[in-house]
Design a protein around this motif. Structure first.
Motif, PDB file in Angstrom:
ATOM      1  N   ILE A  28       0.936  -1.141   0.043  1.00 56.84           N
ATOM      2  CA  ILE A  28      -0.041   0.146  -0.066  1.00 56.84           C
ATOM      3  C   ILE A  28       0.522   1.304   0.061  1.00 56.84           C
ATOM      4  N   GLU A  29       1.889   1.126   0.804  1.00 52.29           N
ATOM      5  CA  GLU A  29       2.572   2.570   1.028  1.00 52.29           C
ATOM      6  C   GLU A  29       3.534   2.635  -0.560  1.00 52.29           C
ATOM      7  N   ALA A  30       3.742   1.550  -1.232  1.00 50.26           N
ATOM      8  CA  ALA A  30       4.516   1.812  -2.470  1.00 50.26           C
ATOM      9  C   ALA A  30       3.591   1.734  -3.643  1.00 50.26           C
ATOM     10  N   ALA A  31       2.156   1.806  -3.494  1.00 56.23           N
ATOM     11  CA  ALA A  31       1.289   2.191  -4.588  1.00 56.23           C
ATOM     12  C   ALA A  31       1.254   3.745  -4.714  1.00 56.23           C
ATOM     13  N   ASP A  32       0.512   4.160  -5.925  1.00 57.60           N
ATOM     14  CA  ASP A  32       0.397   5.483  -6.136  1.00 57.60           C
ATOM     15  C   ASP A  32      -0.921   5.793  -5.519  1.00 57.60           C
ATOM     16  N   LEU A  33      -1.070   5.784  -4.350  1.00 57.68           N
ATOM     17  CA  LEU A  33      -2.306   6.056  -3.710  1.00 57.68           C
ATOM     18  C   LEU A  33      -2.259   7.430  -2.665  1.00 57.68           C
ATOM     19  N   ASP A  34      -3.381   8.058  -2.670  1.00 56.31           N
ATOM     20  CA  ASP A  34      -3.535   9.191  -1.587  1.00 56.31           C
ATOM     21  C   ASP A  34      -4.044   8.769  -0.134  1.00 56.31           C
ATOM     22  N   ALA A  35      -3.847   9.494   0.836  1.00 55.55           N
ATOM     23  CA  ALA A  35      -4.236   9.395   2.292  1.00 55.55           C
ATOM     24  C   ALA A  35      -4.072   8.079   2.785  1.00 55.55           C
ATOM     25  N   VAL A  36      -2.785   7.485   2.575  1.00 54.87           N
ATOM     26  CA  VAL A  36      -2.568   6.035   3.171  1.00 54.87           C
ATOM     27  C   VAL A  36      -2.427   6.253   4.528  1.00 54.87           C
ATOM     28  N   ASP A  37      -3.116   5.297   5.279  1.00 50.39           N
ATOM     29  CA  ASP A  37      -3.058   5.371   6.746  1.00 50.39           C
ATOM     30  C   ASP A  37      -2.969   4.047   7.261  1.00 50.39           C
ATOM     31  N   VAL A  38      -1.904   3.296   7.707  1.00 48.60           N
ATOM     32  CA  VAL A  38      -1.802   1.951   8.210  1.00 48.60           C
ATOM     33  C   VAL A  38      -1.528   1.893   9.795  1.00 48.60           C
ATOM     34  N   GLY A  39      -2.157   1.128  10.487  1.00 43.88           N
ATOM     35  CA  GLY A  39      -2.273   0.910  11.810  1.00 43.88           C
ATOM     36  C   GLY A  39      -2.472  -0.434  11.986  1.00 43.88           C
ATOM     37  N   PRO A  40      -2.391  -0.812  13.604  1.00 39.24           N
ATOM     38  CA  PRO A  40      -2.360  -2.336  13.860  1.00 39.24           C
ATOM     39  C   PRO A  40      -3.911  -2.989  13.505  1.00 39.24           C
ATOM     40  N   PHE A  41      -4.884  -2.111  13.503  1.00 42.32           N
ATOM     41  CA  PHE A  41      -6.263  -2.738  13.509  1.00 42.32           C
ATOM     42  C   PHE A  41      -6.932  -2.641  12.089  1.00 42.32           C
ATOM     43  N   GLY A  42      -6.399  -1.708  11.488  1.00 38.21           N
ATOM     44  CA  GLY A  42      -6.944  -1.333  10.120  1.00 38.21           C
ATOM     45  C   GLY A  42      -6.113  -0.333   9.362  1.00 38.21           C
ATOM     46  N   ASN A  43      -6.324  -0.463   7.869  1.00 40.59           N
ATOM     47  CA  ASN A  43      -5.494   0.455   6.963  1.00 40.59           C
ATOM     48  C   ASN A  43      -6.621   0.975   6.123  1.00 40.59           C
ATOM     49  N   THR A  44      -6.314   2.086   5.405  1.00 42.73           N
ATOM     50  CA  THR A  44      -6.998   2.863   4.743  1.00 42.73           C
ATOM     51  C   THR A  44      -6.305   3.406   3.641  1.00 42.73           C
ATOM     52  N   ALA A  45      -6.631   3.608   2.423  1.00 46.33           N
ATOM     53  CA  ALA A  45      -5.988   4.470   1.300  1.00 46.33           C
ATOM     54  C   ALA A  45      -7.068   4.968   0.343  1.00 46.33           C
ATOM     55  N   GLU A  46      -6.862   5.723  -0.350  1.00 55.09           N
ATOM     56  CA  GLU A  46      -7.745   6.513  -1.158  1.00 55.09           C
ATOM     57  C   GLU A  46      -6.812   6.867  -2.562  1.00 55.09           C
ATOM     58  N   GLY A  47      -7.535   6.547  -3.723  1.00 55.07           N
ATOM     59  CA  GLY A  47      -6.690   7.187  -4.963  1.00 55.07           C
ATOM     60  C   GLY A  47      -7.876   6.691  -6.026  1.00 55.07           C
ATOM     61  N   PRO A  48      -7.395   6.959  -7.374  1.00 59.52           N
ATOM     62  CA  PRO A  48      -8.008   6.862  -8.638  1.00 59.52           C
ATOM     63  C   PRO A  48      -8.143   5.067  -8.639  1.00 59.52           C
ATOM     64  N   ALA A  49      -9.263   4.678  -9.350  1.00 60.82           N
ATOM     65  CA  ALA A  49      -9.617   3.349  -9.447  1.00 60.82           C
ATOM     66  C   ALA A  49      -8.736   2.205 -10.024  1.00 60.82           C
ATOM     67  N   ASP A  50      -7.923   2.624 -11.020  1.00 59.78           N
ATOM     68  CA  ASP A  50      -6.722   1.987 -11.514  1.00 59.78           C
ATOM     69  C   ASP A  50      -5.795   1.587 -10.579  1.00 59.78           C
ATOM     70  N   PRO A  51      -5.256   2.592  -9.848  1.00 59.62           N
ATOM     71  CA  PRO A  51      -3.995   2.253  -8.873  1.00 59.62           C
ATOM     72  C   PRO A  51      -4.641   1.558  -7.409  1.00 59.62           C
TER      73      PRO A  51
END
Length: 83
Positions: A28-51
């Motif tokens: 997830i951190e290497a992908a071309d995504l926005d608003a990446v948030d990783v944590g011990p109980f859940g992870n989120t990321a946003e971005g355009p559909a293809d990435p």
């Protein structure tokens, strides 16, 4: 189209992140995504559909290969106003 991805990998280990969790975070951190948030109980990321969809494919393949026994994920279409 923009997507929001939420995911977790299991089994959990509260003492030390398991290999599958480390791999998922790296993907997830290497992908071309926005608003990446990783944590011990859940992870989120946003971005355009293809990435996002490409990252999900890689995330599933690599985390399962690294020992995940379950991957839970949710993908939502987000409007620009939701950001």
């Amino acid at each position: 189209m923009r997507l929001r991805l939420e995911f977790t990998t299991e089994p959990f280990d509260l003492d030390e992140p398991p290999a599958h969790a480390v791999v998922a975070r790296e993907v997830i951190e290497a992908a071309d995504l926005d608003a990446v948030d990783v944590g011990p109980f859940g992870n989120t990321a946003e971005g355009p559909a293809d990435p996002v969809l490409t990252a999900v494919d890689t995330l599933l393949r690599r985390s399962l290969a690294a020992g995940a026994t379950r991957v839970s994920l949710q993908i939502n279409v987000i409007e620009e106003d939701d950001r």
